[in-house]
Every structure is written in structure tokens, then in C-alpha cells.
Design an enzyme around this catalytic site. Structure first.
Site, PDB file in Angstrom:
ATOM      1  N   ASN A 113      42.143 135.108  13.406  1.00  0.00           N
ATOM      2  CA  ASN A 113      41.663 135.794  14.603  1.00  0.00           C
ATOM      3  C   ASN A 113      41.274 137.233  14.263  1.00  0.00           C
ATOM      4  OD1 ASN A 113      44.802 135.427  14.891  1.00  0.00           O
ATOM      5  ND2 ASN A 113      44.436 137.185  16.211  1.00  0.00           N
ATOM      6  N   ASP A 114      41.817 138.238  14.901  1.00  0.00           N
ATOM      7  CA  ASP A 114      41.269 139.592  14.908  1.00  0.00           C
ATOM      8  C   ASP A 114      40.870 140.142  13.537  1.00  0.00           C
ATOM      9  OD1 ASP A 114      42.602 139.054  17.248  1.00  0.00           O
ATOM     10  OD2 ASP A 114      43.562 140.999  17.405  1.00  0.00           O
ATOM     11  N   PRO A 115      39.695 140.816  13.462  1.00  0.00           N
ATOM     12  CA  PRO A 115      39.418 141.644  12.286  1.00  0.00           C
ATOM     13  C   PRO A 115      40.396 142.814  12.245  1.00  0.00           C
ATOM     14  CG  PRO A 115      37.779 142.045  13.996  1.00  0.00           C
ATOM     15  CD  PRO A 115      38.621 140.891  14.461  1.00  0.00           C
TER      16      PRO A 115
END
Length: 523
Positions: free
Chosen positions: A69-71
Site C-alpha cells: 500500500n502507501d508509498p
């Protein structure tokens, strides 16, 4: 226990070895050999399936397998772009958050490196290394990230109906030129406020003003709205809380998860752009941008314009400066299919292509795919200039064929009624319809709608990039909608103009795009 169906899908050499093992008395097989054979069987089987999965992107960054998921902490360091991201090394579902690590010379072609951060048992990040940022602290690469650990509800800052985590801000540094290894600071550098109405405390971002560091943390207040809490420090280790940098207003929608109700902002980012400052944050299923003024004396952000960053499958945005100091936007493209499907597929999520940010004359946020992505272009399939757009061009456009769901289209048109569809032998894949009125224009994109003001220039520009189950679509470099499309393709895609009036078009181009890996595994 062996699974016959799994054995049948393994490569011949592995299958033969496993069948020999199955035929032998289990007592005669060393445990280490049995475990190794099973592990290789599962890994080879998954690798083969991922490489053959037509819905798995070919030029978007994603891990070799499992969930992302998130960078996190994108940074240009010693001539290379480094991207870290939230990663579950054990399954294609959310959980056990690590920081995966990939490097690239151009933000397009990536190579995976070993995991950069992993939870430390018994420590403040024992249950996950959540999202954060990477900075250059006078020549030392430094990460500030959120560590989480299970806690009793009264001590937890993340309470979403499923988890009770206490969130703290942690620090790690690296002296490795390739940032492969990291050393964690002995204790958290920021503890959460003791406030029973606090709705979260995570996702730090940083900026420096001369000798002072400033850090914002995603948070919020129950039944009041999301906030960014502001801290400052001289050394990134001793922090002083100041006040909220920015605050939102709760809409009154009740939800056990404060992010879904808008009572908390996630993944904020804050930076100067042109003559303004920009605040980005994710909440209630949307990613929003605000442009405005930073009061440098009071350290308060005053928004003046606002909008939606992406109207589709896009979340947890993060920015960085590239080698030429352009502001680059990254984001996570989540799955929109059921968890059972992506868990079975063995992968979930990918990174959006890098987008270069700017402001227009009205101080609205603009974004375009970074020019580095043009290096993916292969054969140019069509190039019709305005003067060439006559009735005979309909056949030329219809003759375009995009293979392997990897293509790019660019065109412009007057803001008039117009429809375009991409389809394979089984039917429609992606479509757009332009519906103008006196002062507004409605775009219907793959079942979603975007409402925008009638352009003053009398012309609209469109840019579409297709990569397997991902479609990133840009209109006027202002309105973006990322779609997920889950259907096994039936041959190449062709372009269909519905009730075409080519006098509406101002130009039309298309390219076949190249993958960055021969096996859909990124590197």
C-alpha cells in the site's frame, strides 16, 4: 500436508522431486529437505502464476508478490531514486507492515532491494512500521515513520473497530550509500498527546527552514474533524509540539473508523509550489488538495482553493523533489475487487506512475505524467494532426490495436458531445463520454463521473495510460481518474468512436507501451 493440486502446477523438475518425496516414507525424509521442497513448490507456482496473470501491471511499480500500500519516504539519493512502500511479506492482504525498498535511475524502471524496515519484537513498532518520510539530514539519510504496537483501548490512538494500536513516531538512519541497511533510534522520538478525543497519530512528513525541522502528523479530533499536528526540532530527535498546522470540519457522518467519517486525515503532505503552499491529505475515501498561504510567523496554513486529487482508485499520496527539483507526486492504486480474489491472485496494489505537479493561473493544482514515462513508448500506432482529421480518418483510428493491455492515447477536442471506447473481442474495456451543458462539462469515465467547468480555451486535452487492470486518465492536466478493470482480455484492444464527428477532434495519437520486466515481477 501435500496438496495434489499444488503439486500438479509446479514445474516438471520440482513436481518430480515432490512426487519422489511423496512416495518415500516420511520418516526417511529429512525435515529440512521436506520444508525446502514445499517452499520451492509454492514459490515457483506463485511466480509462474504472477508472470502469466494478464491483470497484473507491467510498468507500474509493485512488489514481486503479496500486498503493498502507501508509498513511503521517496527520495533522490546519490544519483538514484529510492521508493519505500508499505508491504506485507507474508500474504496478499493487509497486515504485518514492513517497508519494502526499490531503486530506479528514472522513476520508471525499478529494481527491488531487501526490505528496509521490519517490526522489532517487543518494541514500539512491534506490530508494524507504518508510513513515514525520508530526508537528507546534512548528509545522513534519515527516516521518520510511525511505529505501532497493540494496546488496551484506553491507550490506543488507532481505534477503527478492528485494531487497537498505540502510534508513535520513530527514527532510523542509514550510512549505506544504497540505503540497504538502517539503524533504529533507541526510543520513539514523539509520543502521542494524551487526549481521549484524538482520532489518530501517524504518517509524519517533514520540511526544513534554515536550521529548524518541522514535522506534521496526521490526526484529528472526534466529532470535530481531521488535523495536521505541527512539531519542530533542531536535531530530528528532540521535538516540541506547537499547534495544528491545518484543521478540517467534520460533516456529522458517524462511523466507527474516524478516517471514513472524516474525523481524521491520513497521509498528509505539505510543500511550497510556485508562489503558494499545497496541503494534500486522504480522508473519507478521497484524496484532497488545498492551495493557499503559509503564515510564516504564526505557522498556520490558510487554504484558498481546494479540489480532488484523483476521482478513482488512488490513495495515500506522497511527494518528493526529483533531480531537477520538480515536485513529483506518488500514490497507491488499491484493489477494488473482493479480498478473496486478490488474496488468491497472490498480489494486491501497485504504485501510480509519477506525476509532476504545478499550479495554473488560478492556483489550482495541475498534474501530468512525468515525461520520463515516455521512455515506455514503443511503436507509434497513429498520429493525426488537426488537418488530417477528416472522415477517412475514422478507419485509421479504428485500425489501432493495443496489445497486452499496454498502451497510451493522447487526444484533444472541443468541449462538445463525444464518445470513445476501447474494446476487445469480448466487449468494452474502457470508455469516455463527454456531455456538455451551457457552463459545465460532464465526463463519464468507465462508470464514474467528473463534473468540471466549461474550459475557457474552448479545447479539452485527454491522456490515457493503460497497464493491465490499471487505467490512469487525465483531463486538462487538472482532473484525474484512475480505474481498475478486472476481466481477462480477449485479444488486443481497438478504438471505437461512437457516432463520430471528427470536426470535434483537434488531434489524436496512440502508442504501444513496453513492459519494464519480462515476467510482470518489476525487476
Amino acid at each position: 500436508m501435500f496438496e495434489p493440486s499444488r503439486i500438479a502446477r509446479t514445474p516438471t523438475s520440482r513436481r518430480d522431486f515432490l512426487q519422489k518425496l511423496c512416495a518415500a516414507p516420511l520418516a526417511t525424509i529429512p525435515d529440512s529437505k521436506l520444508f525446502k521442497a514445499l517452499t520451492f513448490s509454492r514459490d515457483d507456482d506463485l511466480t509462474s502464476r504472477l508472470a502469466a496473470d494478464p491483470l497484473r501491471p507491467q510498468f507500474h511499480l509493485l512488489p514481486a508478490k503479496n500486498w503493498m500500500n502507501d508509498p513511503n519516504g521517496p527520495i533522490f539519493w546519490k544519483g538514484m531514486y529510492h521508493m519505500f512502500f508499505q508491504y506485507n511479506p507474508n500474504a496478499a492482504v493487509w497486515g504485518d507492515m514492513h517497508w519494502a525498498h526499490a531503486i530506479s535511475p528514472d522513476m520508471i524502471r525499478w529494481k527491488h532491494l531487501p526490505v528496509a524496515l521490519a517490526p522489532t519484537p517487543g518494541s514500539a513498532d512491534a506490530d508494524g512500521c507504518f508510513t513515514g518520510s525520508a530526508v537528507d539530514d546534512r548528509g545522513t539519510a534519515t527516516i521518520l515513520y510511525t511505529g505501532v504496537k497493540a494496546a488496551a483501548p484506553q491507550f490506543a490512538t488507532l481505534r477503527d473497530g478492528t485494531h487497537n494500536f498505540r502510534e508513535v513516531q520513530c527514527l532510523a538512519t542509514s550510512s549505506d550509500p544504497q540505503l540497504r541497511t538502517w539503524s533504529k533510534w533507541k526510543t520513539p522520538v514523539i509520543e502521542p498527546p494524551s487526549d481521549p478525543l484524538l482520532t489518530g497519530f501517524r504518517d509524519p512528513f517533514l520540511w526544513r527552514d534554515r536550521d529548524v525541522w518541522y514535522l506534521g502528523v496526521a490526526s484529528g479530533v472526534r466529532k470535530q474533524g481531521g488535523q495536521v499536528l505541527l512539531y519542530r526540532s533542531k536535531d530530528l530527535r528532540q521535538w516540541e509540539y506547537l499547534h495544528p498546522l491545518a484543521s478540517g470540519h467534520w460533516t456529522g457522518k458517524e462511523n466507527i473508523n474516524p478516517v471514513d467519517s472524516g474525523e481524521m486525515w491520513e497521509c498528509p503532505d505539505f510543500f511550497p509550489l510556485g508562489a503558494k503552499h499545497v496541503l494534500l491529505y486522504s480522508t473519507a475515501g478521497k484524496v484532497l488538495w488545498e492551495t493557499g498561504e503559509l503564515d510564516s510567523k504564526e505557522l498556520l496554513f490558510h487554504p484558498q482553493r481546494t479540489g480532488v486529487l484523483d476521482h478513482g482508485a488512488y490513495y495515500a499520496q506522497k511527494t518528493q523533489l526529483d533531480a531537477e527539483s520538480n515536485r513529483i507526486l506518488w500514490g497507491w492504486i488499491p484493489e477494488s475487487r473482493p479480498e478473496a480474489e486478490f488474496s488468491t491472485a497472490g498480489w494486491a496494489g501497485c504504485m501510480a506512475l509519477p506525476r509532476r505537479l504545478s499550479l495554473n493561473a488560478q492556483n489550482e493544482l495541475e498534474m501530468r505524467v512525468d515525461p520520463q514515462a515516455q521512455s515506455l513508448r514503443g511503436k507509434k500506432l497513429i498520429d493525426l494532426a488537426p488537418l488530417a482529421l477528416r472522415e477517412q480518418s475514422t478507419a485509421a483510428i479504428s485500425a489501432v490495436q493495443i496489445y497486452d493491455l499496454a498502451g497510451e492515447l493522447r487526444w484533444s477536442s472541443a468541449p462538445e458531445l463525444f464518445s470513445l471506447m476501447l474494446a476487445d473481442a469480448a466487449g468494452p474495456w474502457w470508455s469516455i463520454k463527454i456531455l456538455p451543458s451551457a457552463s459545465r462539462v460532464w465526463l463519464q469515465v468507465n462508470g464514474s463521473s467528473i463534473d468540471l467547468a466549461m474550459p475557457e480555451t474552448g479545447e479539452m486535452t485527454f491522456h490515457l495510460l493503460l497497464d493491465a487492470s490499471v487505467a490512469e486518465f487525465f483531463c486538462n492536466e487538472r482532473h484525474v481518474l484512475t480505474s481498475r478493470i478486472y476481466r481477462r482480455p480477449a485479444g488486443p484492444l481497438s478504438v471505437h468512436l461512437i457516432d463520430p464527428d471528427l470536426s470535434v477532434l483537434r488531434g489524436f495519437e496512440a502508442w504501444q507501451l513496453h513492459p519494464i520486466s519480462p515476467d510482470r515481477l518489476t525487476s
